[in-house]
Design a protein around this motif. Structure first.
Motif, PDB file in Angstrom:
ATOM      1  N   GLU A   1      36.872  54.154  31.552  1.00 25.58           N
ATOM      2  CA  GLU A   1      37.945  53.272  31.112  1.00 25.58           C
ATOM      3  C   GLU A   1      38.947  54.009  30.236  1.00 25.58           C
ATOM      4  O   GLU A   1      40.164  53.902  30.430  1.00 25.58           O
ATOM      5  CB  GLU A   1      37.396  52.063  30.356  1.00 25.58           C
TER       6      GLU A   1
ATOM      7  N   ALA B   1      43.951  43.803  33.249  1.00 24.89           N
ATOM      8  CA  ALA B   1      44.230  42.734  32.289  1.00 24.89           C
ATOM      9  C   ALA B   1      44.931  43.223  31.036  1.00 24.89           C
ATOM     10  O   ALA B   1      45.743  42.494  30.464  1.00 24.89           O
ATOM     11  CB  ALA B   1      42.918  42.047  31.907  1.00 24.89           C
ATOM     12  N   THR B   2      44.638  44.453  30.628  1.00 29.82           N
ATOM     13  CA  THR B   2      45.059  44.887  29.288  1.00 29.82           C
ATOM     14  C   THR B   2      46.118  45.981  29.280  1.00 29.82           C
ATOM     15  O   THR B   2      46.509  46.449  28.212  1.00 29.82           O
ATOM     16  CB  THR B   2      43.831  45.356  28.482  1.00 29.82           C
ATOM     17  N   LEU B   3      46.590  46.399  30.466  1.00 30.60           N
ATOM     18  CA  LEU B   3      47.672  47.378  30.538  1.00 30.60           C
ATOM     19  C   LEU B   3      48.867  46.753  31.265  1.00 30.60           C
ATOM     20  O   LEU B   3      49.100  47.017  32.444  1.00 30.60           O
ATOM     21  CB  LEU B   3      47.212  48.641  31.278  1.00 30.60           C
TER      22      LEU B   3
ATOM     23  N   ARG C   1      39.379  45.537  33.522  1.00 29.96           N
ATOM     24  CA  ARG C   1      39.834  45.695  32.135  1.00 29.96           C
ATOM     25  C   ARG C   1      41.235  46.293  32.103  1.00 29.96           C
ATOM     26  O   ARG C   1      42.098  45.836  31.346  1.00 29.96           O
ATOM     27  CB  ARG C   1      38.854  46.597  31.383  1.00 29.96           C
TER      28      ARG C   1
ATOM     29  N   ARG D   1      42.823  54.669  31.168  1.00 31.79           N
ATOM     30  CA  ARG D   1      43.777  54.050  30.253  1.00 31.79           C
ATOM     31  C   ARG D   1      44.763  55.100  29.722  1.00 31.79           C
ATOM     32  O   ARG D   1      45.977  54.860  29.646  1.00 31.79           O
ATOM     33  CB  ARG D   1      43.025  53.382  29.097  1.00 31.79           C
TER      34      ARG D   1
ATOM     35  N   LEU E   1      47.757  36.025  34.781  1.00 30.98           N
ATOM     36  CA  LEU E   1      48.417  37.107  34.047  1.00 30.98           C
ATOM     37  C   LEU E   1      49.812  37.331  34.625  1.00 30.98           C
ATOM     38  O   LEU E   1      49.970  37.693  35.793  1.00 30.98           O
ATOM     39  CB  LEU E   1      47.579  38.385  34.126  1.00 30.98           C
TER      40      LEU E   1
ATOM     41  N   THR F   1      38.793  40.296  28.194  1.00 31.98           N
ATOM     42  CA  THR F   1      39.001  40.906  26.876  1.00 31.98           C
ATOM     43  C   THR F   1      37.695  41.444  26.318  1.00 31.98           C
ATOM     44  O   THR F   1      37.682  42.104  25.286  1.00 31.98           O
ATOM     45  CB  THR F   1      39.583  39.881  25.885  1.00 31.98           C
TER      46      THR F   1
END
Length: 353
Positions: A343, A108-110, A105, A347, A40, A6
């Motif tokens: 990134e 983990a975050t998408l 990143r 993204r 995850l 994060t």
């Protein structure tokens, strides 16, 4: 060392850089990546050696691979990482822990990307192919790499570099006859004979083929020379090692045929060969990706693992933060802004509906 996925991509890159992972010593960094991704629930993870594969399984129409290697070349008094506010300095910042941090990143975050994604964090890229984690995955669990398109997070100054050139190394040998140097006329000097090999190389005109609108620049160069017996002996053998970097419209067999013809009359022995990779920019996922990064595409002149994906029938490009010219140098660094640009670009491409 625990990874906080994060955290800002710059901080994550710095953490990764400070985990030493010289080739054949990737266990600690792969352990850290596995510990961060395995919990995850939107990812299915598989570990093969010190390579971790993490996949979404959403049933999307397209699947893409985003891959980056975990290993670095040996230390050269360039750890720990140092952040000067503009650049992040240190071993692996450019090649290629900055790219790995971007991919981590995203992984983990998408949780709900518009394309299914296979993330591959692999070992052994900087050394002999026998250790390469992508090769091992392709041999042991080939279905894990099935995809419509692949992005290798190699440094490219945050610009798409499509395909890559192939590489061929040969030993070209001139032969002669030994004699005492005091009676040199009784022998044939192979080192002198090698002058013809060097003359042919000096007269070489580079081929510049255009593929998918990209101009590739081939190269044929002597990189090593070996000859001589003793300082009072006329040598009977001189070998010039030649490296041919060939455009991806030529196969390895075609490249070798060209080199054998170029050095007709000399003994030519292959010591190393790897195929190139065609750009594949006509694939829908590739075209969408190029559009997402602004349409600029450069040819890749060096060899990278995009060729492995091409061998699997998967079009691939290089796209990552950092100047490839800084790879393996003591003063290696990555621009902080490029970490953020890469990134945000990926993204946007993966997350847009």
């Amino acid at each position: 060392m625990a990874l906080d996925l994060t955290a800002d991509v710059v901080a994550l890159t710095e953490t990764l850089v400070n985990i030493e992972s010289v080739s054949l010593d990737e266990r600690a960094i792969c352990d850290a990546v596995e510990a961060a991704l395995a919990p995850l629930t939107h990812l299915k993870t598989v570990r093969i050696g010190n390579t971790l594969v993490a996949r979404t399984e959403l049933g999307r129409a397209e699947r893409v691979v985003i891959a980056g290697h975990l290993d670095t070349v040996p230390l050269n008094d360039n750890l720990p990482a140092r952040n000067d506010g503009t650049l992040l300095h240190g071993l692996g910042t450019c090649d290629m822990k900055g790219g790995v941090a971007v991919a981590l990143r995203l992984a983990a975050t998408l949780p709900d990307p518009v394309r299914d994604v296979t993330y591959v964090f692999y070992e052994g890229e900087e050394i002999a192919s026998v250790h390469n984690g992508l090769r091992l995955v392709a041999e042991q669990e080939p279905t894990l790499l099935e995809a419509d398109f692949a992005i290798l997070m190699e440094p490219s100054d945050a610009v798409v570099e499509a395909g890559c050139q192939g590489t061929l190394r040969v030993e070209v040998t001139a032969t002669g006859e030994r004699a005492h140097s005091a009676r040199s006329w009784r022998g044939v000097n192979a080192i002198h004979g090698a002058g013809e090999i060097l003359n042919r190389l000096a007269s070489y005109q580079a081929r510049l083929p255009v593929i998918d609108g990209l101009e590739y620049h081939e190269g044929l160069n002597a990189v090593l020379i070996n000859g001589g017996v003793a300082t009072n002996v006329i040598p009977d053998r001189c070998t010039v090692t030649v490296n041919y970097r060939f455009a991806p419209d030529r196969s390895e067999d075609e490249a070798l045929a060209f080199v054998r013809d170029f050095f007709a009359g000399f003994d030519v022995v292959v010591t190393d060969s790897a195929p190139g990779a065609l750009p594949g920019l006509g694939v829908p996922a590739a075209a969408a990706f190029v559009a997402a990064v602004g349409g600029e595409v450069n040819p890749k002149f060096g060899w990278t693992d995009v060729a492995r994906f091409t061998g699997l029938g998967i079009p691939a490009v290089n796209f990552g933060p950092g100047d490839p010219m800084l790879a393996h140098k003591q003063e290696e660094y990555v621009p902080i802004e490029q970490l953020r640009v890469c990134e945000s670009t990926l993204r946007r491409w993966l997350g847009e509906q």
